[in-house]
Design a protein around this motif. Structure first.
Motif, mmCIF file in Angstrom:
data_model
loop_
_atom_site.group_PDB
_atom_site.id
_atom_site.type_symbol
_atom_site.label_atom_id
_atom_site.label_comp_id
_atom_site.label_asym_id
_atom_site.label_seq_id
_atom_site.Cartn_x
_atom_site.Cartn_y
_atom_site.Cartn_z
ATOM 1 N N VAL A 1 0.846 -1.202 0.000
ATOM 2 C CA VAL A 1 0.000 0.000 0.000
ATOM 3 C C VAL A 1 0.874 1.243 0.000
ATOM 4 N N VAL A 2 1.913 1.230 0.811
ATOM 5 C CA VAL A 2 2.836 2.366 0.874
ATOM 6 C C VAL A 2 3.500 2.578 -0.479
ATOM 7 N N ALA A 3 3.985 1.487 -1.080
ATOM 8 C CA ALA A 3 4.677 1.585 -2.366
ATOM 9 C C ALA A 3 3.754 2.138 -3.445
ATOM 10 N N ARG A 4 2.504 1.671 -3.482
ATOM 11 C CA ARG A 4 1.560 2.158 -4.498
ATOM 12 C C ARG A 4 1.266 3.634 -4.301
ATOM 13 N N THR A 5 1.168 4.060 -3.045
ATOM 14 C CA THR A 5 0.860 5.459 -2.777
ATOM 15 C C THR A 5 2.005 6.366 -3.203
ATOM 16 N N LEU A 6 3.225 5.950 -2.920
ATOM 17 C CA LEU A 6 4.382 6.769 -3.267
ATOM 18 C C LEU A 6 4.591 6.864 -4.771
ATOM 19 N N THR A 7 4.113 5.872 -5.504
ATOM 20 C CA THR A 7 4.268 5.877 -6.967
ATOM 21 C C THR A 7 2.931 6.134 -7.654
ATOM 22 N N LEU A 8 2.060 6.847 -6.983
ATOM 23 C CA LEU A 8 0.720 7.128 -7.496
ATOM 24 C C LEU A 8 0.766 7.749 -8.887
ATOM 25 N N VAL A 9 1.613 8.740 -9.071
ATOM 26 C CA VAL A 9 1.714 9.412 -10.368
ATOM 27 C C VAL A 9 2.235 8.451 -11.433
ATOM 28 N N ASP A 10 3.163 7.568 -11.053
ATOM 29 C CA ASP A 10 3.716 6.619 -12.018
ATOM 30 C C ASP A 10 2.624 5.704 -12.570
ATOM 31 N N HIS A 11 1.714 5.281 -11.691
ATOM 32 C CA HIS A 11 0.668 4.345 -12.099
ATOM 33 C C HIS A 11 -0.509 5.032 -12.784
ATOM 34 N N GLU A 12 -0.900 6.184 -12.270
ATOM 35 C CA GLU A 12 -2.109 6.834 -12.770
ATOM 36 C C GLU A 12 -1.834 7.894 -13.830
ATOM 37 N N GLY A 13 -0.626 8.440 -13.827
ATOM 38 C CA GLY A 13 -0.287 9.501 -14.774
ATOM 39 C C GLY A 13 -0.502 10.877 -14.168
ATOM 40 N N VAL A 14 0.358 11.809 -14.558
ATOM 41 C CA VAL A 14 0.286 13.161 -14.016
ATOM 42 C C VAL A 14 -1.032 13.836 -14.368
ATOM 43 N N ASP A 15 -1.535 13.605 -15.583
ATOM 44 C CA ASP A 15 -2.751 14.281 -16.008
ATOM 45 C C ASP A 15 -3.945 13.915 -15.137
ATOM 46 N N VAL A 16 -4.053 12.631 -14.795
ATOM 47 C CA VAL A 16 -5.170 12.201 -13.950
ATOM 48 C C VAL A 16 -5.053 12.819 -12.563
ATOM 49 N N ILE A 17 -3.852 12.795 -12.001
ATOM 50 C CA ILE A 17 -3.640 13.370 -10.680
ATOM 51 C C ILE A 17 -3.879 14.877 -10.710
ATOM 52 N N ALA A 18 -3.500 15.518 -11.810
ATOM 53 C CA ALA A 18 -3.719 16.955 -11.940
ATOM 54 C C ALA A 18 -5.203 17.280 -11.893
ATOM 55 N N GLU A 19 -6.014 16.457 -12.542
ATOM 56 C CA GLU A 19 -7.464 16.672 -12.510
ATOM 57 C C GLU A 19 -7.984 16.606 -11.080
ATOM 58 N N LEU A 20 -7.330 15.820 -10.263
ATOM 59 C CA LEU A 20 -7.793 15.603 -8.901
ATOM 60 C C LEU A 20 -7.327 16.687 -7.937
ATOM 61 N N TRP A 21 -6.068 17.057 -7.988
ATOM 62 C CA TRP A 21 -5.486 17.898 -6.941
ATOM 63 C C TRP A 21 -4.924 19.232 -7.407
ATOM 64 N N SER A 22 -4.648 19.403 -8.692
ATOM 65 C CA SER A 22 -3.809 20.535 -9.091
ATOM 66 C C SER A 22 -4.450 21.907 -8.917
ATOM 67 N N HIS A 23 -5.764 21.969 -8.743
ATOM 68 C CA HIS A 23 -6.397 23.282 -8.538
ATOM 69 C C HIS A 23 -6.627 23.599 -7.061
ATOM 70 N N ALA A 24 -6.198 22.705 -6.188
ATOM 71 C CA ALA A 24 -6.365 22.963 -4.757
ATOM 72 C C ALA A 24 -5.477 24.135 -4.340
ATOM 73 N N GLU A 25 -5.936 24.900 -3.387
ATOM 74 C CA GLU A 25 -5.168 26.047 -2.907
ATOM 75 C C GLU A 25 -3.822 25.575 -2.329
ATOM 76 N N PRO A 26 -2.779 26.378 -2.478
ATOM 77 C CA PRO A 26 -1.451 25.952 -2.008
ATOM 78 C C PRO A 26 -1.356 25.794 -0.501
ATOM 79 N N ASP A 27 -2.277 26.431 0.240
ATOM 80 C CA ASP A 27 -2.247 26.312 1.699
ATOM 81 C C ASP A 27 -3.245 25.262 2.192
ATOM 82 N N SER A 28 -3.486 24.257 1.351
ATOM 83 C CA SER A 28 -4.375 23.154 1.717
ATOM 84 C C SER A 28 -3.614 21.841 1.621
#
Length: 251
Positions: free
Chosen positions: A74-101
């Motif tokens: 579980v730890v390994a999958r979490t640390l390599t989340l971007v590797d498995h899912e891709g930056v674009d998918v992760i960006a859709e999820l988190w990239s617009h969150a405020e920097p102080d969140s």
């Protein structure tokens, strides 16, 4: 430095401010991976307010789950989340969150790791320019004064692992300090390019260069300084996140 210098998006290491989406469950069904329902919701579009709520809830669920799990997979999958899912998918999820969140800070950490691993050669060189002798920055970031490409990759993994398995604030401070040194390296390189361009433009200088070469050098130096400014914003965001976390105010 080559023209393939490390590059970042608008204003920071991040593309901008985004949010996390989810399927309604309080935590991802498979920590470290996105379930199919979540991916479909992203593709179909989600209300911004709902995205914001889920962004925070999912970030907290992921962080707390990894902190408490004893399953190394579980730890390994979490640390390599971007590797498995891709930056674009992760960006859709988190990239617009405020920097102080929390989701905003996690997005920066994941993207920082991705950049460090992909540009390890250039970053190792920038570190050697920005930190020619070991100082407190070397100790805080956990990097030698003359790191190899492999050292940079290991540091990238170590910082993200520390966020999930160690002291979150310390991991953010390590990341911000690392970025600070890279910023110094970029500025040193830009200064060298500018000096060379000026020497080429001086009719009395023994350094000879065409107008095109001078223009190219100045353009490269300007781009490096722009990247340095963006990275400096990221370093400040990470440092502010550490401060908020210690005060219990990073949400």
């Amino acid at each position: 430095m080559s023209t393939n210098a490390p590059h970042f998006g608008n204003g920071s290491v991040i593309a901008s401010r985004a949010a996390f989406t989810h399927t309604g469950s309080p935590r991802p069904a498979r920590p470290g991976q996105l379930d199919q329902g979540l991916a479909e919701n992203i593709a179909g579009g989600v209300d911004p307010e709902q995205l914001s709520e889920v962004s925070h809830a999912t970030a907290w669920a992921l962080l707390s789950h990894v902190h408490t799990t004893e399953d190394p997979a579980v730890v390994a999958r979490t640390l390599t989340l971007v590797d498995h899912e891709g930056v674009d998918v992760i960006a859709e999820l988190w990239s617009h969150a405020e920097p102080d969140s929390l989701p905003g800070v996690l997005w920066r950490l994941y993207l920082l790791r991705t950049w460090m691993r992909r540009q390890r050669d250039a970053i190792a060189r920038l570190w050697r320019l920005g930190e020619p002798i070991a100082t407190s920055a070397s100790a805080i970031a956990g990097v030698d004064a003359a790191p190899t490409e492999e050292d940079i990759a290991r540091t990238a993994d170590s910082i993200l692992a520390g966020a999930f398995r160690g002291d979150f604030a310390v991991a953010l401070e390590r990341a911000s300090t690392f970025v600070d040194v890279v910023v110094l390296g970029l500025r040193v390189e830009a200064k060298r390019m500018t000096a060379r361009a000026s020497a080429m433009a001086d009719v009395d200088s023994p350094v000879v260069g065409t107008t095109e070469e001078i223009h190219t050098l100045r353009g490269q130096a300007a781009r490096l300084l722009h990247t340095a400014a963006n990275l400096q914003t990221t370093a400040k965001d990470l440092r502010a996140g550490a401060h908020l976390w210690r005060r219990g105010q990073l949400e």
